[in-house]
Structure formats: C-alpha cells, structure tokens
Design a protein around this motif. Sequence first.
Motif, PDB file in Angstrom:
ATOM      1  N   CYS A  73       8.072  31.807 -17.212  1.00 14.93           N
ATOM      2  CA  CYS A  73       6.832  32.568 -17.010  1.00 14.93           C
ATOM      3  C   CYS A  73       7.046  33.705 -16.013  1.00 14.93           C
ATOM      4  CB  CYS A  73       5.723  31.637 -16.507  1.00 14.93           C
ATOM      5  SG  CYS A  73       5.156  30.422 -17.714  1.00 14.93           S
ATOM      6  N   LEU A  74       7.758  33.415 -14.927  1.00 15.15           N
ATOM      7  CA  LEU A  74       7.968  34.427 -13.895  1.00 15.15           C
ATOM      8  C   LEU A  74       8.800  35.588 -14.436  1.00 15.15           C
ATOM      9  CD1 LEU A  74       7.030  34.577 -10.928  1.00 15.15           C
ATOM     10  CD2 LEU A  74       9.308  33.784 -10.262  1.00 15.15           C
ATOM     11  N   ALA A  75       9.865  35.272 -15.157  1.00 19.04           N
ATOM     12  CA  ALA A  75      10.744  36.323 -15.684  1.00 19.04           C
ATOM     13  C   ALA A  75      10.047  37.187 -16.719  1.00 19.04           C
ATOM     14  CB  ALA A  75      12.002  35.691 -16.287  1.00 19.04           C
ATOM     15  N   ASN A  76       9.207  36.581 -17.530  1.00 19.22           N
ATOM     16  CA  ASN A  76       8.512  37.318 -18.594  1.00 19.22           C
ATOM     17  C   ASN A  76       7.162  37.856 -18.154  1.00 19.22           C
ATOM     18  OD1 ASN A  76      10.619  36.829 -20.356  1.00 19.22           O
ATOM     19  ND2 ASN A  76       9.700  34.975 -21.195  1.00 19.22           N
ATOM     20  N   GLU A  77       6.812  37.607 -16.875  1.00 20.79           N
ATOM     21  CA  GLU A  77       5.543  38.082 -16.318  1.00 20.79           C
ATOM     22  C   GLU A  77       4.370  37.645 -17.185  1.00 20.79           C
ATOM     23  OE1 GLU A  77       5.791  42.267 -15.529  1.00 20.79           O
ATOM     24  OE2 GLU A  77       7.450  42.052 -14.115  1.00 20.79           O
ATOM     25  N   THR A  78       4.311  36.367 -17.429  1.00 20.83           N
ATOM     26  CA  THR A  78       3.230  35.829 -18.250  1.00 20.83           C
ATOM     27  C   THR A  78       2.771  34.498 -17.680  1.00 20.83           C
ATOM     28  OG1 THR A  78       2.550  35.300 -20.522  1.00 20.83           O
ATOM     29  CG2 THR A  78       4.737  34.559 -19.830  1.00 20.83           C
ATOM     30  N   LEU A  79       1.638  34.015 -18.156  1.00 21.31           N
ATOM     31  CA  LEU A  79       1.100  32.721 -17.759  1.00 21.31           C
ATOM     32  C   LEU A  79       1.540  31.658 -18.752  1.00 21.31           C
ATOM     33  CD1 LEU A  79      -2.580  33.851 -16.997  1.00 21.31           C
ATOM     34  CD2 LEU A  79      -0.789  33.392 -15.312  1.00 21.31           C
ATOM     35  N   PRO A  80       1.501  30.393 -18.368  1.00 22.75           N
ATOM     36  CA  PRO A  80       1.751  29.328 -19.348  1.00 22.75           C
ATOM     37  C   PRO A  80       0.799  29.476 -20.524  1.00 22.75           C
ATOM     38  CG  PRO A  80       1.658  28.425 -17.125  1.00 22.75           C
ATOM     39  CD  PRO A  80       1.202  29.848 -17.019  1.00 22.75           C
ATOM     40  N   SER A  81       1.256  29.116 -21.712  1.00 20.32           N
ATOM     41  CA  SER A  81       0.462  29.358 -22.922  1.00 20.32           C
ATOM     42  C   SER A  81      -0.891  28.668 -22.879  1.00 20.32           C
ATOM     43  CB  SER A  81       1.242  28.911 -24.158  1.00 20.32           C
ATOM     44  OG  SER A  81       1.491  27.515 -24.129  1.00 20.32           O
ATOM     45  N   LEU A  82      -1.007  27.569 -22.123  1.00 17.99           N
ATOM     46  CA  LEU A  82      -2.290  26.862 -22.053  1.00 17.99           C
ATOM     47  C   LEU A  82      -3.379  27.742 -21.442  1.00 17.99           C
ATOM     48  CD1 LEU A  82      -3.667  24.153 -22.642  1.00 17.99           C
ATOM     49  CD2 LEU A  82      -3.018  23.397 -20.345  1.00 17.99           C
ATOM     50  N   ALA A  83      -2.992  28.696 -20.627  1.00 20.91           N
ATOM     51  CA  ALA A  83      -3.973  29.620 -20.046  1.00 20.91           C
ATOM     52  C   ALA A  83      -4.646  30.466 -21.113  1.00 20.91           C
ATOM     53  CB  ALA A  83      -3.306  30.528 -19.008  1.00 20.91           C
ATOM     54  N   PHE A  84      -4.017  30.575 -22.275  1.00 19.77           N
ATOM     55  CA  PHE A  84      -4.573  31.334 -23.402  1.00 19.77           C
ATOM     56  C   PHE A  84      -5.069  30.414 -24.510  1.00 19.77           C
ATOM     57  CE2 PHE A  84      -1.022  33.699 -21.466  1.00 19.77           C
ATOM     58  CZ  PHE A  84      -1.726  34.770 -20.938  1.00 19.77           C
ATOM     59  N   GLY A  85      -5.192  29.114 -24.189  1.00 19.87           N
ATOM     60  CA  GLY A  85      -5.690  28.151 -25.166  1.00 19.87           C
ATOM     61  C   GLY A  85      -4.645  27.709 -26.170  1.00 19.87           C
ATOM     62  N   HIS A 111      -1.646  18.968   0.260  1.00 18.38           N
ATOM     63  CA  HIS A 111      -0.416  18.190   0.204  1.00 18.38           C
ATOM     64  C   HIS A 111       0.835  19.028  -0.044  1.00 18.38           C
ATOM     65  CE1 HIS A 111      -2.168  14.144   0.365  1.00 18.38           C
ATOM     66  NE2 HIS A 111      -3.160  14.644  -0.344  1.00 18.38           N
ATOM     67  N   HIS A 112       0.687  20.109  -0.804  1.00 16.48           N
ATOM     68  CA  HIS A 112       1.860  20.912  -1.174  1.00 16.48           C
ATOM     69  C   HIS A 112       1.518  22.400  -1.121  1.00 16.48           C
ATOM     70  CE1 HIS A 112       3.861  17.230  -2.336  1.00 16.48           C
ATOM     71  NE2 HIS A 112       2.870  16.938  -3.148  1.00 16.48           N
ATOM     72  N   PRO A 113       1.265  22.933   0.072  1.00 21.10           N
ATOM     73  CA  PRO A 113       0.904  24.352   0.166  1.00 21.10           C
ATOM     74  C   PRO A 113       1.979  25.281  -0.391  1.00 21.10           C
ATOM     75  CG  PRO A 113       1.428  23.427   2.333  1.00 21.10           C
ATOM     76  CD  PRO A 113       1.300  22.277   1.394  1.00 21.10           C
ATOM     77  N   ASP A 114       3.244  24.881  -0.276  1.00 22.99           N
ATOM     78  CA  ASP A 114       4.313  25.721  -0.813  1.00 22.99           C
ATOM     79  C   ASP A 114       4.223  25.826  -2.326  1.00 22.99           C
ATOM     80  OD1 ASP A 114       4.858  22.966  -0.851  1.00 22.99           O
ATOM     81  OD2 ASP A 114       7.025  23.288  -0.990  1.00 22.99           O
ATOM     82  N   LEU A 115       3.849  24.727  -2.995  1.00 19.23           N
ATOM     83  CA  LEU A 115       3.711  24.765  -4.454  1.00 19.23           C
ATOM     84  C   LEU A 115       2.512  25.619  -4.863  1.00 19.23           C
ATOM     85  CD1 LEU A 115       4.529  21.095  -5.538  1.00 19.23           C
ATOM     86  CD2 LEU A 115       6.055  23.078  -5.341  1.00 19.23           C
ATOM     87  N   LEU A 116       1.425  25.527  -4.121  1.00 18.97           N
ATOM     88  CA  LEU A 116       0.268  26.365  -4.441  1.00 18.97           C
ATOM     89  C   LEU A 116       0.638  27.836  -4.289  1.00 18.97           C
ATOM     90  CD1 LEU A 116      -2.649  26.778  -5.236  1.00 18.97           C
ATOM     91  CD2 LEU A 116      -3.311  26.404  -2.848  1.00 18.97           C
ATOM     92  N   GLU A 117       1.396  28.163  -3.268  1.00 17.02           N
ATOM     93  CA  GLU A 117       1.827  29.559  -3.092  1.00 17.02           C
ATOM     94  C   GLU A 117       2.693  30.020  -4.256  1.00 17.02           C
ATOM     95  OE1 GLU A 117       1.803  29.689   1.807  1.00 17.02           O
ATOM     96  OE2 GLU A 117       3.711  29.710   0.718  1.00 17.02           O
ATOM     97  N   GLN A 118       3.547  29.148  -4.758  1.00 16.57           N
ATOM     98  CA  GLN A 118       4.359  29.507  -5.923  1.00 16.57           C
ATOM     99  C   GLN A 118       3.482  29.753  -7.151  1.00 16.57           C
ATOM    100  OE1 GLN A 118       7.908  27.072  -6.705  1.00 16.57           O
ATOM    101  NE2 GLN A 118       7.785  26.323  -4.608  1.00 16.57           N
ATOM    102  N   ALA A 119       2.438  28.928  -7.310  1.00 15.77           N
ATOM    103  CA  ALA A 119       1.517  29.118  -8.430  1.00 15.77           C
ATOM    104  C   ALA A 119       0.772  30.441  -8.306  1.00 15.77           C
ATOM    105  CB  ALA A 119       0.533  27.959  -8.494  1.00 15.77           C
ATOM    106  N   LEU A 120       0.344  30.783  -7.087  1.00 12.28           N
ATOM    107  CA  LEU A 120      -0.358  32.042  -6.863  1.00 12.28           C
ATOM    108  C   LEU A 120       0.557  33.229  -7.152  1.00 12.28           C
ATOM    109  CD1 LEU A 120      -2.296  31.190  -3.560  1.00 12.28           C
ATOM    110  CD2 LEU A 120      -3.149  31.109  -5.909  1.00 12.28           C
ATOM    111  N   LEU A 121       1.829  33.110  -6.777  1.00 15.66           N
ATOM    112  CA  LEU A 121       2.789  34.181  -7.063  1.00 15.66           C
ATOM    113  C   LEU A 121       2.971  34.351  -8.569  1.00 15.66           C
ATOM    114  CD1 LEU A 121       5.003  36.220  -6.304  1.00 15.66           C
ATOM    115  CD2 LEU A 121       6.613  34.287  -6.175  1.00 15.66           C
ATOM    116  N   LEU A 122       3.080  33.253  -9.283  1.00 20.27           N
ATOM    117  CA  LEU A 122       3.236  33.322 -10.734  1.00 20.27           C
ATOM    118  C   LEU A 122       2.049  34.032 -11.355  1.00 20.27           C
ATOM    119  CD1 LEU A 122       4.453  30.475 -13.059  1.00 20.27           C
ATOM    120  CD2 LEU A 122       2.404  31.764 -13.636  1.00 20.27           C
TER     121      LEU A 122
END
Length: 349
Positions: A107-119, A240-251
Amino acid sequence: MLPPSYAGETGSPPFSLQRLRPLKDRLLAACFGAGVDSTAMLVALHLAGVQPQVITFADVGEGEKPETIVHLDRMNAVLASWGWSPIITCRKIPLASTGYDSLYGNCLANETLPSLAFGLKSCSIKWKQNPQDQYIKGARTGPNAQPPHPVWIEAQRTRQRIVKLIGYDCGRADLRRSRNLQTADADFDYAYPLQLLGWTREDCIAIITEVLGADYVPIKSACFYCPASKIWELYWLAAHHPDLLEQALLLERTALTGRHSRFDEVEFGGTWDDLVRNADRFPSSNTTVGLGRNFAWNQWARVNDVVDADFRVRREAADRTHFLMRAAELRRADNADDARSRNEARLAA
C-alpha cells in the motif's frame, strides 16, 4: 478429558459436539485467523475428537498486532499438548522487483489504501487466501514455489475433497458475511464448525475460558490499519501501540495526498491535507476519504487531540488513561467482543 458442561454426547445446543462427527471421516484443512472464533473452532474440534490434517495462518507481514503473534505462539503450545501438529504460518512472497514484502509495504509503495477501504476484498485474497491455498496445493514456479502438502497429495490419490474449516460464528455479523459464501469451489469444500454447533461469539469466549483459561481469549485478529476498525479500536491502538497508529496515519496520508489522490480543491475547497488539518469534518461525498472509508483516521486523530501538530500520537500517562477510558466508553456489544473489551475498563481505572 472434556469439561463437565461439554462432555455430554447428546447435550442441547449450542454445545452438542456430535454435530461435528461427520467431519471425522474427511480430509480437513483448518484456517486459523488467531482471533476468538478460530480459537474456539480449534477447541471445539479437539473436544469433538476431530483433528485437521493441516492448520494454516496467513501472515500479511508487519500488519498483525503483537498480541496476535503472542496468541499464535501460545496456541501452538496448546496444540503440542494435544498431540497436534503446529499451525503453519503462510506468507505471500512478492517478486523482488516490487520492493516490498508485506501488505503494508504494498500500500505504501503504490500510494493506495487497503482494498477494503473501497469496499473490496482483493487484499484478503492476495495476501491471505492465496498463500494458504498455495501451501496446501503447492506452486510450481515463482517466489512462492513449493511442493504440495501431503493432505493434497492424499486427496488427489484417493479422489477425496479437502474440507476447509472456517471460523464463522452465529453472531449477526458472521451470519451476514457467510450467507452467500459458496459451499465448494474447484479445489475445496467448505464447512463452518461454529455455525454447525450454533455457537455465538459469547459461546466462543465461554468455551475458550473454560477449556484453556480466560487469558487465552485473544483480541480480534486484524491488521492495525484495517479499514473495518471502529473508533473505540483506534483509541485502543493509540493507548497500547502508538507507533502502529502513527504508521497507519502515515499510510493514509501517503495514499490520499499521493499520485492517486481524488481530492480536487475546486470540488472540496481544499486539498485532503488541508481538510484534515483545518476542517471539523469532511464534506459529504461518495469518495473514500480515508482508512475509515467515510472518515479519515488523520482527521479523527487531530480533532480528538490524539496527535500533536506533527501527527505524533500523544504518549503521556494521562493521554493513555484518556484513550483507554474513551475505548471503554465507545465500545458497544457487537461481533468484535474479545479480550480488549474485557480489559480496558480495568486498565483505565
């Protein structure tokens, strides 16, 4: 030895294990998701004396929460005590030329969201279903090349069909998900042991607690950046996992401000990044606006003071306590009931 409340051969639903007896004579491949339902499914099979020939878990790379990996290891210890073979972790190995080796990296390399975000569900098929199928059936070429599993060889030799066991329960959400699923495809038959037993999510938690102990009730297994996450789960992640949330926000920021951005300043009055930073909410639109589909995780984090101006998750003790309290307040009785919902109120106290 079976616990007293499950030992009866003719017990009334939802604990009548005799409903699983027809599976004893089949070749079985259990799909273990490392969540509540799939854990309860393995317990039910064990109590019924039904042992799968192979149990697989799909690892999408760095997407799983640490608690899920810990639970996977603990369940392997349980299986060893039962005399069962361990759970096989299956991973998709992309071509080296892609530059990534995980769904997150994809997702990061292709600058896109996981497909579930588009249903859609192509991510699940590509990173979960296919690697497990390839482990069983084998693959002749490519980076995932491997010989077929003995259960596949036996199925071909004896002209039997392998039954894939899926851990859908009888809760409203899982019944809706499984309503239109096929019972067979070209390679496998499909069975849903928890639905054969009539077990709800609560029944699953009860059986895990009674047979293995309350500490073996896992959290929901899902990527930390899963678009299906609820708001209370985002607060849980922040605590519990602020680092993971930051990674999600970056994505999310990379996808929605990158080369595939669908946000036009003329239509929306500002770029996606402008809207995240300066608007209280997104304008009504049919466009997917972030990981939450109809809301952006970045904006949620900013509006609710979960992050600072640089979108770094706040990490003070008071912040963590607040996040835990909000998670406990917002969680509703739904099909995501798991270890988190039972611990947050106590941890926040």
